[in-house]
Design a protein around this motif. Structure first.
Motif, PDB file in Angstrom:
ATOM      1  N   ASN A  63      14.967 -60.521 -53.893  1.00  0.00           N
ATOM      2  CA  ASN A  63      14.464 -60.859 -54.751  1.00  0.00           C
ATOM      3  C   ASN A  63      14.714 -59.870 -56.125  1.00  0.00           C
ATOM      4  O   ASN A  63      14.156 -58.851 -56.189  1.00  0.00           O
TER       5      ASN A  63
ATOM      6  N   LYS B   8      17.358 -65.658 -56.885  1.00  0.00           N
ATOM      7  CA  LYS B   8      16.233 -65.926 -56.787  1.00  0.00           C
ATOM      8  C   LYS B   8      15.843 -65.068 -58.284  1.00  0.00           C
ATOM      9  O   LYS B   8      16.392 -63.389 -57.319  1.00  0.00           O
ATOM     10  N   TYR B   9      15.463 -64.533 -59.014  1.00  0.00           N
ATOM     11  CA  TYR B   9      15.084 -62.887 -60.157  1.00  0.00           C
ATOM     12  C   TYR B   9      14.011 -63.980 -60.664  1.00  0.00           C
ATOM     13  O   TYR B   9      13.713 -64.655 -60.959  1.00  0.00           O
TER      14      TYR B   9
ATOM     15  N   CYS C 202      23.576 -62.660 -67.718  1.00  0.00           N
ATOM     16  CA  CYS C 202      22.872 -63.298 -66.672  1.00  0.00           C
ATOM     17  C   CYS C 202      24.621 -62.759 -65.899  1.00  0.00           C
ATOM     18  O   CYS C 202      24.859 -62.222 -64.798  1.00  0.00           O
TER      19      CYS C 202
ATOM     20  N   TYR D 172      11.447 -62.813 -64.304  1.00  0.00           N
ATOM     21  CA  TYR D 172      12.240 -62.380 -65.801  1.00  0.00           C
ATOM     22  C   TYR D 172      11.083 -62.245 -66.293  1.00  0.00           C
ATOM     23  O   TYR D 172      10.202 -63.316 -66.471  1.00  0.00           O
TER      24      TYR D 172
ATOM     25  N   ASP E  96      17.811 -65.916 -51.208  1.00  0.00           N
ATOM     26  CA  ASP E  96      16.025 -64.987 -51.051  1.00  0.00           C
ATOM     27  C   ASP E  96      15.973 -64.076 -50.324  1.00  0.00           C
ATOM     28  O   ASP E  96      15.393 -63.323 -49.564  1.00  0.00           O
TER      29      ASP E  96
ATOM     30  N   HIS F   6      16.119 -67.907 -68.426  1.00  0.00           N
ATOM     31  CA  HIS F   6      16.393 -67.706 -66.605  1.00  0.00           C
ATOM     32  C   HIS F   6      15.769 -67.897 -65.572  1.00  0.00           C
ATOM     33  O   HIS F   6      15.859 -67.539 -65.109  1.00  0.00           O
ATOM     34  N   LYS F   7      14.484 -68.578 -65.873  1.00  0.00           N
ATOM     35  CA  LYS F   7      14.358 -69.519 -64.474  1.00  0.00           C
ATOM     36  C   LYS F   7      15.633 -70.545 -64.432  1.00  0.00           C
ATOM     37  O   LYS F   7      14.874 -70.568 -63.607  1.00  0.00           O
TER      38      LYS F   7
ATOM     39  N   MET G 274      19.295 -71.631 -52.444  1.00  0.00           N
ATOM     40  CA  MET G 274      18.967 -70.732 -53.153  1.00  0.00           C
ATOM     41  C   MET G 274      18.729 -69.311 -52.611  1.00  0.00           C
ATOM     42  O   MET G 274      17.853 -69.206 -51.710  1.00  0.00           O
TER      43      MET G 274
ATOM     44  N   SER H 282      18.096 -69.054 -63.186  1.00  0.00           N
ATOM     45  CA  SER H 282      17.930 -68.593 -61.262  1.00  0.00           C
ATOM     46  C   SER H 282      17.778 -69.873 -60.299  1.00  0.00           C
ATOM     47  O   SER H 282      18.789 -69.646 -59.387  1.00  0.00           O
ATOM     48  N   LYS H 283      17.626 -70.675 -61.366  1.00  0.00           N
ATOM     49  CA  LYS H 283      17.475 -72.111 -60.048  1.00  0.00           C
ATOM     50  C   LYS H 283      19.348 -72.782 -59.800  1.00  0.00           C
ATOM     51  O   LYS H 283      20.472 -72.782 -59.466  1.00  0.00           O
TER      52      LYS H 283
END
Length: 280
Positions: free
Chosen positions: A6, A35-36, A257, A38, A3, A25-26, A1, A29-30
């Motif tokens: 952030n 990596k963000y 996104c 929300y 990083d 959004h989690k 991911m 993100s993956k």
């Protein structure tokens, strides 16, 4: 991911505690390997611009979503609008493209079309009843019209339905209905674009317009996976085709996104994961 940095995204609205966007959004993100974070921001009346300015001053605060009741009001605080945001006069997505410059977009329309197609709820030359004339309705009307359908707007405040229909009548067949005449029509698809479900209420429409062949779609949804008040009412009065707005939530969020990160999440996998989570 990824990083190195952030990134931070916020949802501004009132109310926002019911929102599943942070969960969506989690998952995104993956999927996109960025990596963000929300979060939701309860935004009091007349504080929207103040909250936005404070938020976007921070370096890694990249974008935002806007929900009720601010999708139309936000326009005056945005520097640049996408064509679809200009057409519908409503914004649900913001992106900081440089210091002090905000781009406004609307992904609601493409989101609902994608979900209605996924469900096989949308066909050409249908009669569609759209209940509500707020920011959500403005966001989806242009896309619904583009599919060569007849759109009928019904709202408890009649003049708002009239204003909405007159704004878009140059794009196709769109009409507004009064309380006394709505019962004289038959509809293939009925869409609840009001916020009634947030408050456990049902729009004031006659039960005679519902039949076993009515496709009923509610932009709202329940966190616990239960049926919304509107869909429960439609089922009670005969409809066999019921769907809440979980799919639209994911579809429009995916387009947001993409605007922020130029990567498109997997909609199908996200819907499955989200449904599993909210039934716990």
């Amino acid at each position: 991911m990824v990083d190195l940095d952030n990134f931070y995204i916020s949802l501004f609205g009132n109310p926002v505690s019911h929102s599943l966007s942070p969960v969506v959004h989690k998952i995104f993100s993956k999927q996109i390997n960025i990596k963000y974070f929300y979060k939701t921001v309860l935004t009091p009346k007349n504080c929207l611009n103040i909250f936005l300015k404070k938020f976007f001053k921070e370096k890694y605060n990249l974008g935002a979503n806007i929900t009720l009741p601010y999708k139309k009001k936000i326009i005056q605080h945005i520097d640049i609008l996408t064509n679809r945001a200009k057409i519908c006069g409503s914004v649900n997505t913001l992106k900081k493209i440089e210091d002090n410059v905000l781009l406004g977009d609307n992904t609601d329309g493409i989101g609902i079309i994608a979900d209605l197609k996924r469900l096989n709820f949308l066909k050409e030359k249908n009669n569609i009843l759209l209940i509500g004339a707020g920011g959500a309705a403005y966001g989806i009307v242009p896309n619904l019209i583009s599919k060569n359908n007849n759109i009928y707007i019904y709202n408890r405040t009649f003049y708002k339905a009239k204003i909405l229909s007159e704004k878009f009548n140059k794009f196709g067949n769109i009409f507004y209905l009064k309380n006394k005449t709505i019962k004289n029509y038959n509809f293939d698809l009925i869409i609840n674009a009001t916020s009634s479900g947030v408050f456990n209420q049902v729009p004031d429409i006659p039960k005679s317009i519902i039949s076993e062949n009515s496709y009923c779609y509610d932009l709202c949804f329940k966190k616990n996976g239960r049926i919304t008040p509107f869909l429960k009412w439609c089922k009670k009065h005969g409809s066999n085709y019921l769907q809440d707005g979980i799919g639209m939530l994911v579809c429009q969020a995916a387009h947001s996104c993409f605007l922020w990160f130029k990567k498109f999440p997997n909609i199908k996998k996200t819907i499955i994961k989200l449904k599993n989570k909210i039934k716990i």
